[in-house]
Design a protein around this motif. Structure first.
Motif, PDB file in Angstrom:
ATOM      1  N   UNK A 228       0.837  -1.199   0.000  1.00 25.75           N
ATOM      2  CA  UNK A 228       0.000   0.000   0.000  1.00 25.75           C
ATOM      3  C   UNK A 228       0.871   1.249   0.000  1.00 25.75           C
ATOM      4  N   UNK A 229       0.654   2.101  -0.992  1.00 26.18           N
ATOM      5  CA  UNK A 229       1.363   3.383  -1.086  1.00 26.18           C
ATOM      6  C   UNK A 229       0.364   4.516  -0.870  1.00 26.18           C
ATOM      7  N   UNK A 230       0.764   5.488  -0.045  1.00 28.80           N
ATOM      8  CA  UNK A 230      -0.120   6.606   0.273  1.00 28.80           C
ATOM      9  C   UNK A 230       0.564   7.925  -0.039  1.00 28.80           C
ATOM     10  N   UNK A 231      -0.160   8.788  -0.748  1.00 30.07           N
ATOM     11  CA  UNK A 231       0.284  10.156  -1.030  1.00 30.07           C
ATOM     12  C   UNK A 231      -0.333  11.071   0.014  1.00 30.07           C
ATOM     13  N   UNK A 232       0.499  11.831   0.718  1.00 29.01           N
ATOM     14  CA  UNK A 232       0.046  12.641   1.864  1.00 29.01           C
ATOM     15  C   UNK A 232       0.385  14.116   1.660  1.00 29.01           C
ATOM     16  N   UNK A 233      -0.474  14.896   0.968  1.00 25.91           N
ATOM     17  CA  UNK A 233      -0.254  16.349   0.888  1.00 25.91           C
ATOM     18  C   UNK A 233      -0.497  16.981   2.260  1.00 25.91           C
ATOM     19  N   UNK A 234       0.305  17.975   2.611  1.00 19.86           N
ATOM     20  CA  UNK A 234       0.211  18.570   3.951  1.00 19.86           C
ATOM     21  C   UNK A 234      -1.086  19.352   4.147  1.00 19.86           C
ATOM     22  N   UNK A 235      -1.731  19.799   3.068  1.00 19.04           N
ATOM     23  CA  UNK A 235      -2.951  20.615   3.203  1.00 19.04           C
ATOM     24  C   UNK A 235      -4.134  20.015   2.444  1.00 19.04           C
ATOM     25  N   UNK A 236      -4.102  18.714   2.208  1.00 22.38           N
ATOM     26  CA  UNK A 236      -5.211  18.059   1.514  1.00 22.38           C
ATOM     27  C   UNK A 236      -5.334  16.623   2.006  1.00 22.38           C
ATOM     28  N   UNK A 237      -6.404  15.967   1.597  1.00 28.81           N
ATOM     29  CA  UNK A 237      -6.658  14.608   2.036  1.00 28.81           C
ATOM     30  C   UNK A 237      -5.669  13.622   1.404  1.00 28.81           C
TER      31      UNK A 237
END
Length: 284
Positions: A228-237
């Motif tokens: 599982x790979x997750x993209x984590x923007x600091x100001x978005x979901x």
């Protein structure tokens, strides 16, 4: 004072004709002022709007929004804020005139600013708001507030199938942000990815703009890169994708294997029915 008849949609003309030295809206052409108006002492002009600020304000859901109204030569007049959707009077001077306490008036006397502060804005708060001066007749300046919910997507998700030895390219796109996210992180199976790990061949490229895109590149894919790979923007979901590194298998075969159990149950049930029928009606 608040005038219902003078509050109109942003694209429609006001129904009154204020003196020419008032700035009504951004459609006012300063070049149309008479020469004698330009020569007047500014203090003799009466109150007017400074239209240098943008009429369009974009805010993120839940983040405080400010609609700035700069009024020159206000004198003893008052500034009010009105919501066009229902012609609701929100503030008069520094006082809030609505039961919704998320709306507040903020005055900066050094800059002649009368800002409408909206706490915890939601998408339903989007629309036209008018800053109004209590002249006779009242003169107003309309602004558009857009409250947006950021959207994060990963191209090709939620499942991606990659051949062993090929390059994994995970593309994360972030839209509808007032400004690019300061940081985008990637995780693999809930662990932050270390781009300097001994595994090597892992890198990230981020392009910021109205639409921000982050590319996670993994060279020479191996079975341990699955997960599982997750993209984590600091100001978005955040957004997640599941990567399957194949070792000669075909994705259809893998997906078919997942449904094998249910198919076997159906076949077994059919055989039992057939056997019961044969026993009930034996062949003579």
């Amino acid at each position: 004072q608040f005038s219902r008849s003078q509050s109109v949609d942003i694209d429609e003309p006001h129904t009154y004709t204020p003196p020419r030295h008032y700035f009504q809206t951004s459609s006012f052409d300063e070049a149309d002022q008479d020469d004698d108006d330009a020569a007047k002492n500014p203090l003799d002009r009466g109150p007017y709007f400074d239209i240098s600020a943008s009429r369009n304000v974009t805010a993120l859901v839940g983040n405080t929004a400010y609609l700035n109204c700069r009024v020159r030569n206000l004198g003893n007049r008052t500034v009010s804020w009105i919501r066009h959707r229902d012609l609701h009077l929100l503030t008069v001077g520094k006082a809030t005139y609505t039961s919704d306490q998320r709306y507040q008036s903020v005055h900066n006397p050094q800059l002649d600013d009368w800002s409408l502060k909206v706490l915890y804005p939601q998408q339903r708060d989007s629309g036209v708001y008018e800053c109004q001066i209590s002249t006779t007749p009242p003169v107003g300046y309309s602004m558009m507030l857009s409250v947006v919910e950021p959207i994060t997507t990963i191209i090709g998700g939620p499942d991606l199938y990659i051949d062993t030895g090929s390059t994994v390219n995970l593309t994360c796109i972030v839209r509808h942000l007032p400004e690019p996210p300061p940081l985008i992180q990637w995780t693999h199976n809930e662990q932050e990815i270390n781009y300097d790990s001994p595994r090597g061949g892992v890198s990230v490229i981020t392009e910021k703009g109205d639409i921000t895109t982050s590319y996670l590149l993994i060279q020479r894919a191996r079975s341990t890169d699955s997960g599982k790979y997750t993209c984590l923007p600091s100001t978005a979901n955040p957004m997640t994708v599941h990567v399957h590194v194949l070792n000669g298998e075909h994705p259809a075969a893998i997906q078919g294997g997942k449904g094998l159990g249910s198919s076997a149950v159906v076949v077994t049930f059919a055989l039992l029915v057939l056997l019961a029928t044969v026993r009930a009606f034996p062949v003579r």
